[in-house]
Design a protein around this motif. Structure first.
Motif, PDB file in Angstrom:
ATOM      1  N   GLY A   1       0.805  -1.206   0.000  1.00 52.73           N
ATOM      2  CA  GLY A   1       0.000   0.000   0.000  1.00 52.73           C
ATOM      3  C   GLY A   1       0.839   1.255   0.000  1.00 52.73           C
ATOM      4  O   GLY A   1       1.943   1.277   0.550  1.00 52.73           O
ATOM      5  N   HIS A   2       0.288   2.296  -0.602  1.00 52.28           N
ATOM      6  CA  HIS A   2       0.973   3.585  -0.668  1.00 52.28           C
ATOM      7  C   HIS A   2       0.079   4.666  -0.079  1.00 52.28           C
ATOM      8  O   HIS A   2      -1.117   4.742  -0.378  1.00 52.28           O
ATOM      9  N   SER A   3       0.633   5.513   0.815  1.00 55.05           N
ATOM     10  CA  SER A   3      -0.065   6.646   1.404  1.00 55.05           C
ATOM     11  C   SER A   3      -1.280   6.173   2.199  1.00 55.05           C
ATOM     12  O   SER A   3      -1.122   5.518   3.224  1.00 55.05           O
ATOM     13  N   TRP A   4      -2.499   6.485   1.762  1.00 54.57           N
ATOM     14  CA  TRP A   4      -3.713   5.956   2.393  1.00 54.57           C
ATOM     15  C   TRP A   4      -3.650   4.436   2.451  1.00 54.57           C
ATOM     16  O   TRP A   4      -3.967   3.828   3.472  1.00 54.57           O
ATOM     17  N   GLY A   5      -3.180   3.850   1.363  1.00 49.34           N
ATOM     18  CA  GLY A   5      -3.011   2.401   1.331  1.00 49.34           C
ATOM     19  C   GLY A   5      -1.944   1.922   2.291  1.00 49.34           C
ATOM     20  O   GLY A   5      -2.029   0.820   2.844  1.00 49.34           O
ATOM     21  N   GLY A   6      -0.896   2.750   2.506  1.00 44.17           N
ATOM     22  CA  GLY A   6       0.154   2.384   3.448  1.00 44.17           C
ATOM     23  C   GLY A   6      -0.369   2.295   4.874  1.00 44.17           C
ATOM     24  O   GLY A   6       0.033   1.424   5.649  1.00 44.17           O
TER      25      GLY A   6
ATOM     26  N   CYS B   1       4.348   2.090   1.918  1.00 42.70           N
ATOM     27  CA  CYS B   1       5.079   3.234   1.375  1.00 42.70           C
ATOM     28  C   CYS B   1       4.380   4.538   1.737  1.00 42.70           C
ATOM     29  O   CYS B   1       3.176   4.683   1.490  1.00 42.70           O
ATOM     30  N   SER B   2       5.099   5.471   2.317  1.00 44.85           N
ATOM     31  CA  SER B   2       4.580   6.809   2.614  1.00 44.85           C
ATOM     32  C   SER B   2       3.300   6.769   3.432  1.00 44.85           C
ATOM     33  O   SER B   2       2.406   7.602   3.255  1.00 44.85           O
ATOM     34  N   GLY B   3       3.189   5.824   4.341  1.00 44.52           N
ATOM     35  CA  GLY B   3       1.975   5.661   5.114  1.00 44.52           C
ATOM     36  C   GLY B   3       1.972   6.457   6.404  1.00 44.52           C
ATOM     37  O   GLY B   3       2.977   7.040   6.809  1.00 44.52           O
ATOM     38  N   PHE B   4       0.818   6.473   7.074  1.00 46.83           N
ATOM     39  CA  PHE B   4       0.673   7.167   8.353  1.00 46.83           C
ATOM     40  C   PHE B   4       0.063   6.215   9.368  1.00 46.83           C
ATOM     41  O   PHE B   4      -0.539   5.194   9.013  1.00 46.83           O
TER      42      PHE B   4
ATOM     43  N   ASP C   1      15.096  12.636  -0.770  1.00 43.86           N
ATOM     44  CA  ASP C   1      14.519  13.642  -1.662  1.00 43.86           C
ATOM     45  C   ASP C   1      13.574  13.049  -2.702  1.00 43.86           C
ATOM     46  O   ASP C   1      13.546  13.482  -3.840  1.00 43.86           O
ATOM     47  N   LYS C   2      12.773  12.064  -2.315  1.00 49.15           N
ATOM     48  CA  LYS C   2      11.847  11.422  -3.255  1.00 49.15           C
ATOM     49  C   LYS C   2      10.419  11.939  -3.119  1.00 49.15           C
ATOM     50  O   LYS C   2       9.537  11.544  -3.876  1.00 49.15           O
ATOM     51  N   GLY C   3      10.141  12.772  -2.128  1.00 51.98           N
ATOM     52  CA  GLY C   3       8.798  13.302  -1.959  1.00 51.98           C
ATOM     53  C   GLY C   3       7.801  12.232  -1.537  1.00 51.98           C
ATOM     54  O   GLY C   3       8.158  11.219  -0.939  1.00 51.98           O
ATOM     55  N   HIS C   4       6.539  12.458  -1.872  1.00 49.22           N
ATOM     56  CA  HIS C   4       5.485  11.531  -1.469  1.00 49.22           C
ATOM     57  C   HIS C   4       5.295  10.401  -2.465  1.00 49.22           C
ATOM     58  O   HIS C   4       5.048   9.262  -2.083  1.00 49.22           O
ATOM     59  N   ASN C   5       5.381  10.724  -3.756  1.00 49.57           N
ATOM     60  CA  ASN C   5       5.209   9.710  -4.805  1.00 49.57           C
ATOM     61  C   ASN C   5       6.558   9.408  -5.432  1.00 49.57           C
ATOM     62  O   ASN C   5       6.978  10.100  -6.348  1.00 49.57           O
ATOM     63  N   TYR C   6       7.219   8.403  -4.933  1.00 51.49           N
ATOM     64  CA  TYR C   6       8.580   8.155  -5.407  1.00 51.49           C
ATOM     65  C   TYR C   6       8.680   6.943  -6.313  1.00 51.49           C
ATOM     66  O   TYR C   6       9.727   6.316  -6.446  1.00 51.49           O
ATOM     67  N   PHE C   7       7.584   6.622  -6.987  1.00 52.74           N
ATOM     68  CA  PHE C   7       7.630   5.521  -7.940  1.00 52.74           C
ATOM     69  C   PHE C   7       8.075   5.990  -9.318  1.00 52.74           C
ATOM     70  O   PHE C   7       8.456   5.199 -10.165  1.00 52.74           O
ATOM     71  N   ASN C   8       7.978   7.278  -9.570  1.00 57.59           N
ATOM     72  CA  ASN C   8       8.248   7.790 -10.901  1.00 57.59           C
ATOM     73  C   ASN C   8       9.583   8.521 -10.990  1.00 57.59           C
ATOM     74  O   ASN C   8      10.165   8.911  -9.992  1.00 57.59           O
ATOM     75  N   ASP C   9      10.032   8.694 -12.219  1.00 55.57           N
ATOM     76  CA  ASP C   9      11.261   9.426 -12.499  1.00 55.57           C
ATOM     77  C   ASP C   9      10.952  10.922 -12.395  1.00 55.57           C
ATOM     78  O   ASP C   9      10.316  11.502 -13.273  1.00 55.57           O
TER      79      ASP C   9
ATOM     80  N   MET D   1       7.999  -4.123   5.788  1.00 58.27           N
ATOM     81  CA  MET D   1       8.938  -3.199   5.152  1.00 58.27           C
ATOM     82  C   MET D   1       8.294  -1.817   5.110  1.00 58.27           C
ATOM     83  O   MET D   1       7.193  -1.653   4.594  1.00 58.27           O
ATOM     84  N   ILE D   2       8.974  -0.832   5.679  1.00 57.38           N
ATOM     85  CA  ILE D   2       8.474   0.545   5.723  1.00 57.38           C
ATOM     86  C   ILE D   2       9.375   1.425   4.868  1.00 57.38           C
ATOM     87  O   ILE D   2      10.585   1.475   5.070  1.00 57.38           O
ATOM     88  N   LEU D   3       8.765   2.121   3.901  1.00 58.26           N
ATOM     89  CA  LEU D   3       9.510   3.038   3.046  1.00 58.26           C
ATOM     90  C   LEU D   3       8.936   4.440   3.190  1.00 58.26           C
ATOM     91  O   LEU D   3       7.714   4.620   3.194  1.00 58.26           O
ATOM     92  N   HIS D   4       9.821   5.443   3.266  1.00 61.04           N
ATOM     93  CA  HIS D   4       9.362   6.826   3.421  1.00 61.04           C
ATOM     94  C   HIS D   4      10.486   7.764   3.003  1.00 61.04           C
ATOM     95  O   HIS D   4      11.657   7.484   3.233  1.00 61.04           O
ATOM     96  N   SER D   5      10.100   8.859   2.383  1.00 62.44           N
ATOM     97  CA  SER D   5      11.081   9.889   2.053  1.00 62.44           C
ATOM     98  C   SER D   5      10.997  10.994   3.099  1.00 62.44           C
ATOM     99  O   SER D   5       9.904  11.455   3.443  1.00 62.44           O
ATOM    100  N   LEU D   6      12.127  11.430   3.585  1.00 66.26           N
ATOM    101  CA  LEU D   6      12.156  12.390   4.677  1.00 66.26           C
ATOM    102  C   LEU D   6      11.692  13.788   4.271  1.00 66.26           C
ATOM    103  O   LEU D   6      11.424  14.622   5.131  1.00 66.26           O
TER     104      LEU D   6
END
Length: 339
Positions: A163-168, A187-190, A280-288, A244-249
Motif C-alpha cells: 500500500g501507498h499513502s492511504w493504502g500504506g 510506502c509513505s503511510g501514516f 529527496d523522493k517526496g510523497h510519490n517516489y515511484f516515478n522518475d 517493510m516501511i519506506l518513506h522519504s524524509l
C-alpha cells in the motif's frame, strides 16, 4: 434569593452557550472533514493505464461487496509465471483507484506473485458517492482480503499486502483483523486516520486544528466504530508479519513524524522490520522525477501554442480532448515505471 436566582440564570445561560459552541465546533468539524475526505475520485482519463501497455500481463475482473453492500471492483493480475504468493494492493487517496499503480502490479506479477488490486469505495469503477473517510480504506481492505481468502476464485497462497499513502496506513492497520498476512510493504503511510487530518489541518489552520481534532475523532468513531481508532501500530502488535516501511524524509503530504518515525522508534531493533528511507523522493517516489519535470515543461510549451483560451468554460470539453491526445502521443510511460 435574588442573588441565587441570578446565579442560576447565569449558569443556565453559560451552559446553553457552551452547548451551542460545542455543537457548532462539532458541525464545523464534520463539514471540514467531509470537504477533505468524503469526495468521489476518478482517474484522469489522459493518464489511464491499460493492461495492453504491459507485455505478458493478464487480468480478470471481480466484484465484491464491502461493509454497506457497496460493490467494489477489483482485478487479478497474472502472467504465465507460476506464483508463490498473492499481493493485495491498496491504493492512495485522491487520484482515483488502483489504475495509477498498474506498473506496480506488473512488477509483482513478473516477479513471482499474482496481484489483486481493487478500487476503494468512491473511486473509479467501485460504487459510492464518496470515500466517506480514511478508515473506509481499512474496511475495504479487510473485505478484499476476506474475498481473496473465501471466494474460491483465487489460489491458496500466502498473502502479502502492498500500500501507498492511504493504502500504506490501511495495509498496516488491517493486520489487527488479518494476522494471517505473511508480509507487508507500506510506502509513505501514516499511523492513524486522525494523524492525517492533523497533518493536513495544520497546513490550513495552524494550531487551530487542535480545537476541532477531538470532534473529528468522535465523528469517525461514531461512523466507523473500532476501525476509526485502530492504528498501524495496533496492527503491528497483533501480527507476526514481516514489515517493510519506506518513506522519504522530505515528504510534505505525509511527514515522516506521522508514520515512519513512530514505527522506527519502537521497532528499529526488531528483525521482522526493515526500514528504508529516502532523502529527496517526496510523497510519490515511484516515478522518475526528472522526467516528470521535463514532461511538464514541454506540456507548458504546448499550452502556449493553442489557438483558444482553455480556461474558458465553453472550451472545457475541447481542451480535455486535446489534452488527452497530447498526453497519449507524448508521454513516455516507460520512464514513469517504478524504480
Amino acid at each position: 434569593m435574588k442573588t441565587k436566582s441570578k446565579r442560576k440564570i447565569l449558569i443556565i445561560v453559560l451552559s446553553i452557550v457552551m452547548v451551542l459552541l460545542i455543537a457548532g465546533d462539532w458541525a464545523l468539524s464534520v463539514i471540514i472533514y467531509n470537504e477533505n475526505f468524503n469526495q468521489r475520485f476518478e482517474s484522469d482519463e489522459a493518464f489511464i493505464r491499460r493492461v495492453e501497455d504491459f507485455d505478458g500481463l493478464q487480468r480478470t475482473k471481480y466484484e465484491f461487496a464491502s461493509n454497506k453492500g457497496q460493490k467494489l471492483t477489483g482485478y487479478l493480475y497474472t502472467t504465465e509465471e507460476k506464483p508463490h504468493g498473492i499481493v493485495v494492493m491498496a491504493h492512495g487517496f485522491g487520484g482515483g483507484g488502483h489504475n495509477s499503480y498498474m506498473d506496480c502490479a506488473n512488477y509483482f506479477a513478473h516477479h513471482g506473485y499474482c496481484v489483486f488490486a481493487y478500487d476503494a469505495t468512491g473511486n473509479d469503477e467501485s460504487e459510492g458517492e464518496g470515500v466517506g473517510g480514511l478508515p473506509q480504506g481499512v474496511i475495504d481492505l479487510d473485505y478484499a482480503i476476506t474475498f481473496v481468502e473465501e471466494s474460491g476464485n483465487f489460489p491458496d497462497l500466502p498473502i502479502v499486502l502492498f500500500g501507498h499513502s492511504w493504502g500504506g496506513y490501511s495495509v498496516c492497520s488491517v493486520l489487527t483483523y488479518h494476522p494471517e498476512v505473511k508480509a507487508v510493504i507500506a510506502c509513505s503511510g501514516f499511523n492513524s486516520s486522525s494523524d492525517m487530518f492533523e497533518a493536513e489541518g495544520k497546513k490550513q489552520a495552524g494550531n487551530g486544528i487542535y480545537l476541532i481534532l477531538p470532534f473529528v475523532k468522535l465523528h469517525e468513531r461514531m461512523k466507523y466504530g473500532g476501525y476509526a481508532s485502530n492504528t498501524a501500530m495496533d496492527g503491528f502488535s497483533e501480527s507476526d508479519a514481516a514489515i517493510m516501511i519506506l518513506h522519504s524524509l522530505d515528504d510534505e503530504v505525509v511527514p515522516a513524524k506521522y508514520g515512519y518515525d513512530i514505527y522506527y522508534e519502537k521497532y528499529k531493533d526488531d528483525s521482522r522490520f526493515r526500514f528504508i528511507h529516502f532523502q529527496d523522493k517526496g510523497h510519490n517516489y515511484f516515478n522518475d522525477e526528472t522526467y516528470r519535470d521535463e514532461f511538464n515543461a514541454e506540456f507548458d510549451k504546448w499550452l502556449e501554442t493553442l489557438d483558444y483560451d482553455y480556461n474558458v468554460s465553453e472550451n472545457k470539453e475541447r481542451f480535455s480532448k486535446d489534452r488527452a491526445d497530447y498526453i497519449h502521443k507524448n508521454l513516455d510511460r516507460e520512464k514513469g515505471s517504478i524504480h
